[in-house]
Write a protein that holds these residues in place. Structure first.
Motif, PDB file in Angstrom:
ATOM      1  N   ARG A  25      64.506  67.205  30.036  1.00 22.11           N
ATOM      2  CA  ARG A  25      63.905  67.252  28.698  1.00 22.11           C
ATOM      3  C   ARG A  25      63.929  65.872  28.040  1.00 22.11           C
ATOM      4  N   ASP A  29      60.677  63.914  26.750  1.00 28.39           N
ATOM      5  CA  ASP A  29      60.589  63.422  25.379  1.00 28.39           C
ATOM      6  C   ASP A  29      60.200  61.946  25.345  1.00 28.39           C
ATOM      7  N   ARG A  33      56.826  60.280  23.687  1.00 32.38           N
ATOM      8  CA  ARG A  33      56.917  59.166  22.736  1.00 32.38           C
ATOM      9  C   ARG A  33      55.991  58.024  23.144  1.00 32.38           C
TER      10      ARG A  33
END
Length: 291
Positions: A25, A29, A33
């Protein structure tokens, strides 16, 4: 379709961060971004595992399925360099993954050479290639992970990637279909290409020079995208930034290379020094529709 294409190349070390924890995860992420929330248009990952026992910190995760679910707007294409029977009747796989929001046409999986180099550990290496539809036309995207321990094998793999580009350029426009047999259908596979990944060599290495050397007088070699953006500035380090157990110094071994016709489309290339989700840093390339 957005005229700008963002691509990320990242050796994710099966999601194992500099802290030794496997956390997919966290990797996802960081990818979101870098791509403004939805992820870059094309994501190229190395060291992706599926049901692979024994990896430090890992629990036989199906990482291909994880990333396919994490980026539902992307098509997931996996190329296993290692595909072996596990101890429970299943398959253990380890290799390269491409996630593309651009339409994917053909897919090719290339096993790379590994000439004997006695006394050194090695593992099977591969290059994953997809043909995608970019805003300006068809484009090949290739991602790979070259041998670490054996310089002989790494050089042979670099030469193979250079020769592959010559082969495709030689076939451009010459492949004809066969009426009535869809297996012989002529499909787009242009010389225009991006090659990225973990090459396990420094910018001044023989392997890097071999990739960028012209395979013949008619075909320019690969162009390293870093100097196209940053001129004579030294390549930013892509490993050794966050205290992982390897390596013992910062240096660059992860690259984006482009075919000569794409050089004018390169808008930006940056190494994301922020992420500590792997022992490597993500590298972001931006291509523009206008050459």
């Amino acid at each position: 379709m957005d005229a700008t294409v963002r691509m990320v190349s990242w050796n994710i070390q099966w999601g194992r961060g500099a802290d030794g924890r496997v956390d997919l995860r966290r990797s996802a992420d960081d990818l979101r971004r870098l791509g403004g929330g939805a992820g870059p248009e094309v994501i190229c990952l190395q060291e992706v595992a599926s049901n692979f026992a024994g990896l430090p910190g890992g629990a036989r995760e199906d990482e291909v399925a994880f990333f396919a679910e994490a980026f539902p707007e992307h098509e997931a294409v996996f190329g296993a360099a290692i595909d072996a029977r596990d101890d429970e009747g299943g398959r253990a796989r380890f290799g390269n993954l491409i996630l593309s929001r651009l339409p994917v046409d053909q897919v090719f999986r290339h096993a790379l050479p590994a000439p004997a180099d006695p006394g050194l550990p090695s593992m099977p290496r591969a290059c994953l290639e997809v043909v995608v539809e970019a805003p300006w036309g068809w484009l090949r995207v290739m991602t790979t992970h070259l041998e670490y321990y054996s310089g002989r094998q790494r050089r042979a793999q670099a030469e193979a990637l250079r020769e592959l580009q010559r082969e495709i350029a030689g076939r451009a426009g010459s492949v004809a279909g066969k009426e009535g047999n869809p297996a012989f259908a002529a499909r787009p596979r242009p010389p225009s290409a991006v090659l990225c990944g973990d090459f396990n060599c420094t910018p001044d290495s023989a392997e890097h020079a071999a990739l960028c050397r012209s395979p013949d007088a008619a075909l320019p070699g690969w162009r390293d995208a870093w100097p196209l953006v940053h001129g004579t500035a030294a390549h930013a380090p892509t490993v050794g930034l966050h205290g992982a157990e390897w390596p013992d110094r910062p240096y660059c071994c992860d690259y984006f290379l482009v075919s000569a016709d794409l050089a004018a489309r390169v808008r930006d290339l940056q190494v994301d020094a922020h992420s500590a989700a792997s022992d490597h840093q993500p590298v972001l390339l931006v291509l523009g529709a206008d050459a």
